[in-house]
Design an enzyme around this catalytic site. Structure first.
Site, PDB file in Angstrom:
ATOM      1  N   GLU A  37      36.882  23.859  33.343  1.00 53.36           N
ATOM      2  CA  GLU A  37      35.470  23.922  33.843  1.00 53.36           C
ATOM      3  C   GLU A  37      35.291  25.175  34.464  1.00 53.36           C
ATOM      4  O   GLU A  37      36.256  25.932  35.178  1.00 53.36           O
ATOM      5  CB  GLU A  37      35.325  22.880  35.003  1.00 53.36           C
ATOM      6  CG  GLU A  37      34.147  22.682  35.518  1.00 53.36           C
ATOM      7  CD  GLU A  37      33.927  21.784  36.567  1.00 53.36           C
ATOM      8  OE1 GLU A  37      34.959  21.088  37.031  1.00 53.36           O
ATOM      9  OE2 GLU A  37      32.896  21.205  37.026  1.00 53.36           O
ATOM     10  N   HIS A  56      36.340  11.557  40.803  1.00 55.61           N
ATOM     11  CA  HIS A  56      35.456  12.000  39.576  1.00 55.61           C
ATOM     12  C   HIS A  56      35.914  11.216  38.299  1.00 55.61           C
ATOM     13  O   HIS A  56      35.179  11.505  37.340  1.00 55.61           O
ATOM     14  CB  HIS A  56      36.226  13.309  39.312  1.00 55.61           C
ATOM     15  CG  HIS A  56      35.176  14.493  39.883  1.00 55.61           C
ATOM     16  ND1 HIS A  56      33.774  14.599  40.173  1.00 55.61           N
ATOM     17  CD2 HIS A  56      35.593  15.431  40.571  1.00 55.61           C
ATOM     18  CE1 HIS A  56      33.574  15.467  40.710  1.00 55.61           C
ATOM     19  NE2 HIS A  56      34.504  16.305  41.056  1.00 55.61           N
ATOM     20  N   GLU A  87      39.217  14.196  43.612  1.00 57.88           N
ATOM     21  CA  GLU A  87      39.258  14.318  42.273  1.00 57.88           C
ATOM     22  C   GLU A  87      39.740  12.823  41.344  1.00 57.88           C
ATOM     23  O   GLU A  87      39.142  12.673  40.311  1.00 57.88           O
ATOM     24  CB  GLU A  87      40.574  15.179  41.867  1.00 57.88           C
ATOM     25  CG  GLU A  87      40.658  16.684  42.694  1.00 57.88           C
ATOM     26  CD  GLU A  87      39.504  17.375  42.262  1.00 57.88           C
ATOM     27  OE1 GLU A  87      38.799  17.035  41.079  1.00 57.88           O
ATOM     28  OE2 GLU A  87      38.986  18.070  43.207  1.00 57.88           O
ATOM     29  N   GLU A 134      28.994  16.294  41.578  1.00 57.55           N
ATOM     30  CA  GLU A 134      29.754  16.950  42.778  1.00 57.55           C
ATOM     31  C   GLU A 134      29.221  16.660  43.935  1.00 57.55           C
ATOM     32  O   GLU A 134      29.862  16.090  44.773  1.00 57.55           O
ATOM     33  CB  GLU A 134      29.577  18.638  42.842  1.00 57.55           C
ATOM     34  CG  GLU A 134      30.543  19.288  41.361  1.00 57.55           C
ATOM     35  CD  GLU A 134      31.990  18.676  41.362  1.00 57.55           C
ATOM     36  OE1 GLU A 134      32.423  18.237  42.595  1.00 57.55           O
ATOM     37  OE2 GLU A 134      32.473  18.986  40.430  1.00 57.55           O
ATOM     38  N   GLY A 183      40.228  24.592  44.463  1.00 54.80           N
ATOM     39  CA  GLY A 183      40.707  23.541  45.230  1.00 54.80           C
ATOM     40  C   GLY A 183      41.731  22.418  44.161  1.00 54.80           C
ATOM     41  O   GLY A 183      42.826  22.335  44.167  1.00 54.80           O
ATOM     42  N   ALA A 184      41.084  22.103  43.223  1.00 56.95           N
ATOM     43  CA  ALA A 184      41.549  21.038  42.299  1.00 56.95           C
ATOM     44  C   ALA A 184      40.484  20.948  41.099  1.00 56.95           C
ATOM     45  O   ALA A 184      39.468  21.240  41.100  1.00 56.95           O
ATOM     46  CB  ALA A 184      42.020  19.752  42.832  1.00 56.95           C
TER      47      ALA A 184
END
Ligand code: PHE
Ligand code: ZN
Length: 885
Positions: free
Chosen positions: A127, A307, A304, A326, A267-268
């Protein structure tokens, strides 16, 4: 570097893809000095477009093309065109297969985008547009494909080989190599692709879903970190359960994996079934991670995981829709954290962060709407506006619809769009259809940038027994948007009587009162609401829970704010009243300092904080929050022209005065809490966070008095505690104290003890980078020479340089501009190594309009020097050029 990429991309130019990729079959051969990537793409003309076959243009960057075939026919250079960003060719049939082999160099990839190496392992970050650095592809989120991935590598160096989905086959090869094949049954865009190969250990657990399916959970880390994974695993299981209970969302694969890597730009990342995390967002145990770090791990693991539905099952049509996934997912993780810990404290922290940092972004040269309509480099748009303001927009929808209708809307959204790549409009439409509420005007929150102002005045009519609130909204101009239309602003409010009780609320025209806290929708530029049956002048409590991301003003005097601090039934607004009181007091001190007068602290602040400290019934975390004065960055944000020295001087003066005046109650609360901490093994739960937060803020005030008993207590805490929260606070307190010998000893002992733990060393760097004692720049420059520091690791850059420029305002803004010069030098170096990190590091320089002329000139000069420094990445070029425009 700055060639083709610095073109602007517009939302209005969006076109559906000419071709689709139904299947993607990848094979990676990993070697030490290169990697080979074979890609077989099963493609067809997009059936929604005409039958003509336009040219096919595949994205690809930094790839060495070795071979390409179209339906088994090997192509020669005459059959296709290659540029540094595309491969184009002319298909001759509506369905076809493209096979390509490219060579790439993960071993020298310092940008950490695409396939790269981190501490000896291979990993990916795709991404937003990293997949095009792996193979030729249609690298856009509306092209969704079924992936199978085979990874082959040295068995000894890379015993673990992972990709998305489920493992379906594996075996050994010649020469000590082995391979594994993974199949992901869900269609996904390329940005969710992931691959990991390394020498990793894992902790394994199980989760049984709502419909009784058993899922294997694995968290992979480097062997030495295997003892720091349990907290993340617990967080994962809590997240899975919460998403089932609150959103009805169940996990969909047989296995869910998290891998921790040391070098990561963010972050992740929520790659399907294989999340890749910055190790700072996975590893946590009492001895090495603070309470804040534990809470961050819990929140990021949840984010995460969430998501998987809000982002993966339903993804974004294009990158202008980034907040679709987001904003929604931040809202989801914030509610999760609120449910796991203290709801009010979570809201206070989020609002303080939003108002300090997102409001500054909204007022700066990079201001953009939650759904932007243009960008140069998409990596620059992973912003506080997309994430945090996007989450506020979702929260407002939740407030306007109510919990039930919101859930219906979310169910409808997931059902309607499962497996699709959609837009923010599609999301809002689902909310409208499920609730029957028209959100047409509300959608301006997606398209207009800037922070709205909401000015409120009151009128009480004793004879008519009515009370009227007049609202006036406006929104300042932002780049490219000079005039704004009124927003829909949900204002939750209550009215307090003279004893501090909430009055029943009945608006003119209503048959009866309903409730004592209500949400009014302000939709006009000017609008009034009249409450009836009001016998005495009430005091309004406005924007409870921070129900909209606006700058609200009401002419409260300090006595009224003290009253609200004590009596407001809304916990958030009790804190907010305290902040407003502190802001008024601090702004008065700033004025005194600027006029060269003696500083005099309004004793009402002392009185208010004393009564908080003495009230044993209050939540300790709330007391700690209320003792924290607004930060220098927030005081900067709300200044017309920020006076760095006056802000610092006034705030430090207030802290000093409070420490002396409140020594007794602070000391008492400190000692009582430290006693409990001594006798309690570390627990990462709200009640324990609360005790330690009050203990630690008390200690940082107490040390300002320089009393020997405080020094002794600090050293005792530093040496005898069993956890990083107490240890790091004690260290920070010493680092900011005048006790030079003790400071040096503690810093040295800490570094010696933790030299092998990179994440703890990050904290050691940050504590020193943030020290406001004079000489900060020299200290940071010296620390850059420390063996544990490297510009190649983003966490190190953030911990030292980022913390210095972002948090240590008096030292960064040195009047001679040396702080600015230093930052610009680092940006120029990083531009070549890691453009994303370089561009993020720049943010403090982009705020030059906030300062007086002399500083403005120095800051602009550094931006201009960066611009002239040679080949700039698109990332840095966009931010610098927009800042100077
Ligand atoms: N999508 C990630 C998240 O918010 C953030 C991210 C963006 C990570 C780009 C890496 C690169 O969960
Ligand atoms: Zn996210």
């Amino acid at each position: 570097m700055r060639t083709e990429q610095s073109k602007t991309i517009y939302l209005k130019d969006y076109r559906a893809p000419d071709y689709l990729i139904d299947e993607t079959h990848l094979t990676f051969e990993l070697f030490e000095d290169h990697t080979l990537v074979h890609a077989q793409l099963v493609m067809r003309r997009n059936p929604e477009l005409s039958a003509e076959l336009p040219v096919l243009s595949l994205d690809g960057q930094q790839l060495e093309l070795l071979r390409i075939t179209l339906d088994d026919r090997e192509l020669t250079a005459a059959d296709y065109q290659l540029s540094d960003s595309h491969l184009t060719l002319q298909p001759t049939q509506a369905s076809f297969v493209i096979d390509s082999t490219v060579r790439i160099h993960p071993e020298s990839n310092t940008a950490l985008e695409g396939l790269y190496k981190s501490s000896g392992m291979f990993c990916t970050q795709c991404e937003a547009e990293g997949f095009r650095k792996i193979t030729y592809y249609l690298d856009r989120p509306d092209v969704m494909s079924k992936f199978t991935t085979t990874v082959s590598g040295d068995k000894q160096k890379y015993p673990i080989l992972l990709s998305n989905g489920n493992p379906i086959a594996s075996g050994s090869e010649e020469g000590g190599r082995h391979w594994a094949t993974w199949e992901d049954p869900f269609k996904k865009p390329a940005y969710l692709f992931a691959l990991v190969a390394g020498d990793l250990w894992c902790v394994e657990d199980k989760f049984t879903t709502l419909s009784s399916r058993e899922v294997t959970l694995r968290i992979y880390v480097e062997p030495e970190n295997i003892d720091k994974v349990q907290h993340a695993m617990d967080s994962l299981k809590k997240s899975m359960k919460w998403d089932e209970e609150v959103y009805g969302r169940e996990y969909d694969l047989d296995i869910f994996m998290i891998v921790a890597v040391n070098d990561f730009n963010m972050g992740a990342m929520e790659n399907k079934g294989l999340n890749i995390f910055n190790s700072s967002c996975v590893l946590a145990r009492a001895e090495t991670a603070t309470d804040a770090a534990h809470q961050r791990v819990e929140a990021v693991v949840a984010h995460e995981y969430f998501h998987n539905w809000s982002g993966n099952r339903v993804t974004c049509r294009d990158w202008f829709q980034l907040s679709l996934k987001e904003g929604f997912t931040v809202f989801r993780d914030a509610e999760f954290s609120a449910d796991m810990n203290s709801r009010t404290v979570k809201r206070i922290e989020d609002v303080a962060y939003l108002r300090t940092h997102q409001f500054a972004e909204d007022a700066g040269p990079m201001a953009h709407p939650v759904r932007p309509d243009a960008y140069m480099e998409i990596s620059n748009f992973y912003t506080l506006t997309i994430y945090e303001k996007g989450s506020e927009v979702l929260r407002m929808i939740h407030t306007l619809l109510g919990n039930q209708a919101f859930r219906k809307g979310s169910d409808l959204y997931f059902e309607r769009h499962d497996g699709q790549a959609v837009t923010c409009d599609d999301f809002v439409k689902a909310m409208e259809d499920a609730s029957g509420i028209d959100l047409t005007q509300f959608k301006r929150w997606y398209t207009q940038a800037g922070t709205p102002r909401l000015a409120v005045s009151e009128a009480f009519d004793a004879t008519a027994r009515t009370y009227t609130l007049n609202f006036t909204q406006s929104c300042p101009a932002t780049p490219g948007q000079s005039d704004k239309l009124p927003f829909v602003i949900p204002v939750e409010l209550g009215l307090l009587d003279a004893r501090g009780n909430d009055l029943p609320l009945r608006l003119q025209g209503e048959a009866a009162a309903s409730g004592t806290s209500r949400v009014l929708s302000v939709t006009e530029a000017q609008q009034s609401f009249t409450f009836v049956d009001i016998a005495e002048q009430p005091l309004p409590s406005l924007l409870r829970g921070f129900s909209a991301p606006v700058k609200l003003s009401f002419p409260y005097d300090r006595d009224q704010l003290m009253f609200l601090m004590q009596h407001d039934s809304d916990g958030f607004n009790r804190w907010e009243a305290g902040q407003q009181l502190s802001v008024q007091v601090l702004q008065e001190l700033i004025g005194q300092q600027q006029r060269g007068e003696a500083l005099v602290l309004d004793q009402r602040l002392v009185t208010a904080l004393r009564s908080l400290l003495q009230d044993g019934r209050l939540d300790q975390a709330m007391v700690a929050e209320m003792l924290s004065l607004p930060g220098e960055a927030y005081l900067t944000e709300i200044s017309e022209v920020a006076d760095v020295e006056a802000i610092h001087g006034a705030r430090e003066f207030a802290r000093q005065q409070l420490a002396e005046a409140l020594f007794e109650p602070l000391w008492q609360r400190y000692q009582a809490n430290r006693e409990v901490s001594k006798g309690t093994p570390y627990v990462a739960e709200a009640e324990h966070f609360a005790r330690r937060s009050l203990q630690n803020i008390a200690l940082s005030y107490l040390m300002l008095t320089g009393k020997p008993e405080v020094l002794a207590a600090t050293l005792e805490q530093y040496e005898a505690c069993d956890n990083m929260t107490e240890r790091l606070t004690a260290l920070a307190v010493l680092v900011n104290s005048p006790f030079e010998a003790e400071r040096g000893k503690a810093l040295e002992a800490f570094a010696e003890h933790f030299k092998d733990n990179a994440l703890v060393m990050d904290q050691w760097f940050s504590v020193q980078a943030a020290s406001t004692l004079p000489g900060g720049l020299q200290r940071v420059q010296a620390l850059m020479q420390h063996p544990a520091f490297t510009l190649k690791n983003p966490n190190k850059v953030r911990a030292l340089i980022g913390a210095f420029a972002g948090q240590n305002l008096v030292n960064f803004h040195l009047a001679d501009g040396s702080g600015y010069r230093f930052l610009a030098d680092q940006v120029i170096t990083l531009n070549a190594l890691n453009p994303q990190i370089a561009s993020r590091l720049l943010a403090p320089l982009t705020r030059w309009r906030k300062y007086a002329a002399a500083r403005q000139a120095l800051m602009k000069a550094e931006l201009e020097r960066i611009l002239a420094s040679g080949e700039l990445s698109a990332d840095v070029y966009e931010v610098v050029s927009k800042s100077l425009a």
